[in-house]
Design a protein around this motif. Sequence first.
Motif, PDB file in Angstrom:
ATOM      1  N   MET A  54       2.151  25.389 -41.817  1.00  9.13           N
ATOM      2  CA  MET A  54       2.510  26.802 -41.981  1.00  9.13           C
ATOM      3  C   MET A  54       2.701  27.155 -43.454  1.00  9.13           C
ATOM      4  O   MET A  54       3.831  27.294 -43.936  1.00  9.13           O
ATOM      5  CB  MET A  54       3.780  27.106 -41.180  1.00  9.13           C
ATOM      6  CG  MET A  54       3.615  26.936 -39.682  1.00  9.13           C
ATOM      7  SD  MET A  54       5.178  26.948 -38.779  1.00  9.13           S
ATOM      8  CE  MET A  54       5.824  25.324 -39.215  1.00  9.13           C
ATOM      9  N   PRO A  55       1.614  27.298 -44.206  1.00  5.82           N
ATOM     10  CA  PRO A  55       1.750  27.615 -45.632  1.00  5.82           C
ATOM     11  C   PRO A  55       2.348  28.989 -45.874  1.00  5.82           C
ATOM     12  O   PRO A  55       2.053  29.949 -45.158  1.00  5.82           O
ATOM     13  CB  PRO A  55       0.307  27.542 -46.145  1.00  5.82           C
ATOM     14  CG  PRO A  55      -0.548  27.751 -44.933  1.00  5.82           C
ATOM     15  CD  PRO A  55       0.202  27.177 -43.780  1.00  5.82           C
ATOM     16  N   ILE A  80      -1.336  27.921 -39.494  1.00  4.18           N
ATOM     17  CA  ILE A  80      -0.978  29.330 -39.369  1.00  4.18           C
ATOM     18  C   ILE A  80      -0.444  29.778 -40.726  1.00  4.18           C
ATOM     19  O   ILE A  80       0.665  29.404 -41.108  1.00  4.18           O
ATOM     20  CB  ILE A  80       0.079  29.553 -38.265  1.00  4.18           C
ATOM     21  CG1 ILE A  80      -0.415  29.001 -36.924  1.00  4.18           C
ATOM     22  CG2 ILE A  80       0.422  31.037 -38.146  1.00  4.18           C
ATOM     23  CD1 ILE A  80       0.632  29.042 -35.821  1.00  4.18           C
ATOM     24  N   ASP A  81      -1.217  30.544 -41.462  1.00  2.00           N
ATOM     25  CA  ASP A  81      -0.817  30.986 -42.794  1.00  2.00           C
ATOM     26  C   ASP A  81       0.164  32.158 -42.663  1.00  2.00           C
ATOM     27  O   ASP A  81      -0.190  33.227 -42.164  1.00  2.00           O
ATOM     28  CB  ASP A  81      -2.047  31.412 -43.601  1.00  2.00           C
ATOM     29  CG  ASP A  81      -1.731  31.546 -45.084  1.00  2.00           C
ATOM     30  OD1 ASP A  81      -0.621  32.009 -45.423  1.00  2.00           O
ATOM     31  OD2 ASP A  81      -2.590  31.187 -45.910  1.00  2.00           O
ATOM     32  N   LEU A  82       1.377  31.935 -43.120  1.00  2.09           N
ATOM     33  CA  LEU A  82       2.444  32.923 -42.980  1.00  2.09           C
ATOM     34  C   LEU A  82       2.728  33.670 -44.282  1.00  2.09           C
ATOM     35  O   LEU A  82       3.716  34.410 -44.369  1.00  2.09           O
ATOM     36  CB  LEU A  82       3.725  32.236 -42.502  1.00  2.09           C
ATOM     37  CG  LEU A  82       3.655  31.543 -41.134  1.00  2.09           C
ATOM     38  CD1 LEU A  82       4.946  30.770 -40.866  1.00  2.09           C
ATOM     39  CD2 LEU A  82       3.407  32.553 -40.027  1.00  2.09           C
ATOM     40  N   SER A 122      10.496  30.306 -36.220  1.00  2.00           N
ATOM     41  CA  SER A 122      10.117  31.304 -35.215  1.00  2.00           C
ATOM     42  C   SER A 122       8.676  31.094 -34.769  1.00  2.00           C
ATOM     43  O   SER A 122       8.346  31.227 -33.586  1.00  2.00           O
ATOM     44  CB  SER A 122      10.274  32.721 -35.790  1.00  2.00           C
ATOM     45  OG  SER A 122      11.625  33.003 -36.080  1.00  2.00           O
ATOM     46  N   THR A 123       7.838  30.732 -35.716  1.00  2.00           N
ATOM     47  CA  THR A 123       6.433  30.463 -35.408  1.00  2.00           C
ATOM     48  C   THR A 123       6.310  29.255 -34.486  1.00  2.00           C
ATOM     49  O   THR A 123       5.563  29.280 -33.494  1.00  2.00           O
ATOM     50  CB  THR A 123       5.639  30.222 -36.705  1.00  2.00           C
ATOM     51  OG1 THR A 123       5.746  31.374 -37.543  1.00  2.00           O
ATOM     52  CG2 THR A 123       4.179  29.938 -36.403  1.00  2.00           C
ATOM     53  N   TYR A 125       8.492  28.069 -32.396  1.00  2.00           N
ATOM     54  CA  TYR A 125       8.973  28.374 -31.044  1.00  2.00           C
ATOM     55  C   TYR A 125       7.985  29.243 -30.272  1.00  2.00           C
ATOM     56  O   TYR A 125       7.844  29.112 -29.051  1.00  2.00           O
ATOM     57  CB  TYR A 125      10.361  29.010 -31.092  1.00  2.00           C
ATOM     58  CG  TYR A 125      11.455  27.978 -31.027  1.00  2.00           C
ATOM     59  CD1 TYR A 125      11.821  27.410 -29.798  1.00  2.00           C
ATOM     60  CD2 TYR A 125      12.079  27.524 -32.175  1.00  2.00           C
ATOM     61  CE1 TYR A 125      12.794  26.427 -29.740  1.00  2.00           C
ATOM     62  CE2 TYR A 125      13.049  26.539 -32.126  1.00  2.00           C
ATOM     63  CZ  TYR A 125      13.407  25.996 -30.896  1.00  2.00           C
ATOM     64  OH  TYR A 125      14.361  25.008 -30.833  1.00  2.00           O
ATOM     65  N   THR A 126       7.283  30.129 -30.976  1.00  2.00           N
ATOM     66  CA  THR A 126       6.258  30.926 -30.313  1.00  2.00           C
ATOM     67  C   THR A 126       5.117  30.035 -29.836  1.00  2.00           C
ATOM     68  O   THR A 126       4.622  30.172 -28.708  1.00  2.00           O
ATOM     69  CB  THR A 126       5.722  32.007 -31.275  1.00  2.00           C
ATOM     70  OG1 THR A 126       6.810  32.814 -31.735  1.00  2.00           O
ATOM     71  CG2 THR A 126       4.694  32.893 -30.579  1.00  2.00           C
ATOM     72  N   VAL A 127       4.705  29.099 -30.690  1.00  2.00           N
ATOM     73  CA  VAL A 127       3.663  28.140 -30.315  1.00  2.00           C
ATOM     74  C   VAL A 127       4.147  27.253 -29.170  1.00  2.00           C
ATOM     75  O   VAL A 127       3.419  26.997 -28.195  1.00  2.00           O
ATOM     76  CB  VAL A 127       3.255  27.289 -31.527  1.00  2.00           C
ATOM     77  CG1 VAL A 127       2.341  26.139 -31.107  1.00  2.00           C
ATOM     78  CG2 VAL A 127       2.568  28.147 -32.588  1.00  2.00           C
ATOM     79  N   ALA A 128       5.383  26.781 -29.266  1.00  2.00           N
ATOM     80  CA  ALA A 128       5.939  25.896 -28.240  1.00  2.00           C
ATOM     81  C   ALA A 128       5.971  26.574 -26.877  1.00  2.00           C
ATOM     82  O   ALA A 128       5.705  25.940 -25.848  1.00  2.00           O
ATOM     83  CB  ALA A 128       7.347  25.455 -28.636  1.00  2.00           C
ATOM     84  N   THR A 129       6.292  27.858 -26.857  1.00  2.00           N
ATOM     85  CA  THR A 129       6.331  28.591 -25.592  1.00  2.00           C
ATOM     86  C   THR A 129       4.949  28.638 -24.954  1.00  2.00           C
ATOM     87  O   THR A 129       4.793  28.491 -23.735  1.00  2.00           O
ATOM     88  CB  THR A 129       6.848  30.026 -25.824  1.00  2.00           C
ATOM     89  OG1 THR A 129       8.183  29.962 -26.352  1.00  2.00           O
ATOM     90  CG2 THR A 129       6.875  30.810 -24.516  1.00  2.00           C
TER      91      THR A 129
END
Length: 247
Positions: A54-55, A80-82, A122-123, A125-129
Amino acid sequence: MEQTIQDIVKWLRKTVEEAHVKGLVVGISGGIDSAVVAYLIKRAFPEQSLGVIMPIKSNPTDMEHAKMVIEDCGISGMTIDLTSSHQTMYGTIREAIQKKNEYNEMAERLADANLRARLRMSTLYTVATNYNYLVVGTDNLSEWYTGYFTKYGDGGVDLLPIVDFTKKEIYQMAEALNIPRPILEKQPSADLWEGQTDEEEMGTTYDKIDAFIKGEEVSESDRILIEKMHQRTEHKRQMAKQFKKNS
């Protein structure tokens, strides 16, 4: 150390089974702690483990090392570039505070760094869901004791498989896991801003923190510094305080 690794792998499998989920996800920064965790969860769940890069305006070398981890241990990965998300979010927050003429420039670096950590979590947890996975943390004992992590950022996870191991033990574990040399030999950094290193920010070294935790002798100045860090960050290691009626 191989037996310890096997014990952690068994614990990871048991934890996932008890949680009734399918696997595990970890954020990979290019540093040694996240590398160790990536190798561990890949051993525990060869087909149900995921590493996410996550850069956020990140050091290109760290991103190369993160990709090296994914390729070397064979874990499934995604990037996922944030960067733009972080810029938009922090810019919006800063503008709102500035309108009240209450913006604290002295706190800007810390606020920016903490937002990066929380946005990454947050990213995850969104992926984990999406995958029905648990989020695995990468904090070690040295960081946990001194509070060198972001509350509800890298500290806000489902499980912490290496939190009982000092930084020195993490390096020993990394050697046993055959983690690539460039990652073993680099200076520890949370990549919170350009040129940032863990030890420079803390004002002491991991060796001294490890020695203190083990009850070994350190200088008086290091002892005072480490104790202050521990006391000042106690709230990070606790659940949110709860008001109890009739108390």
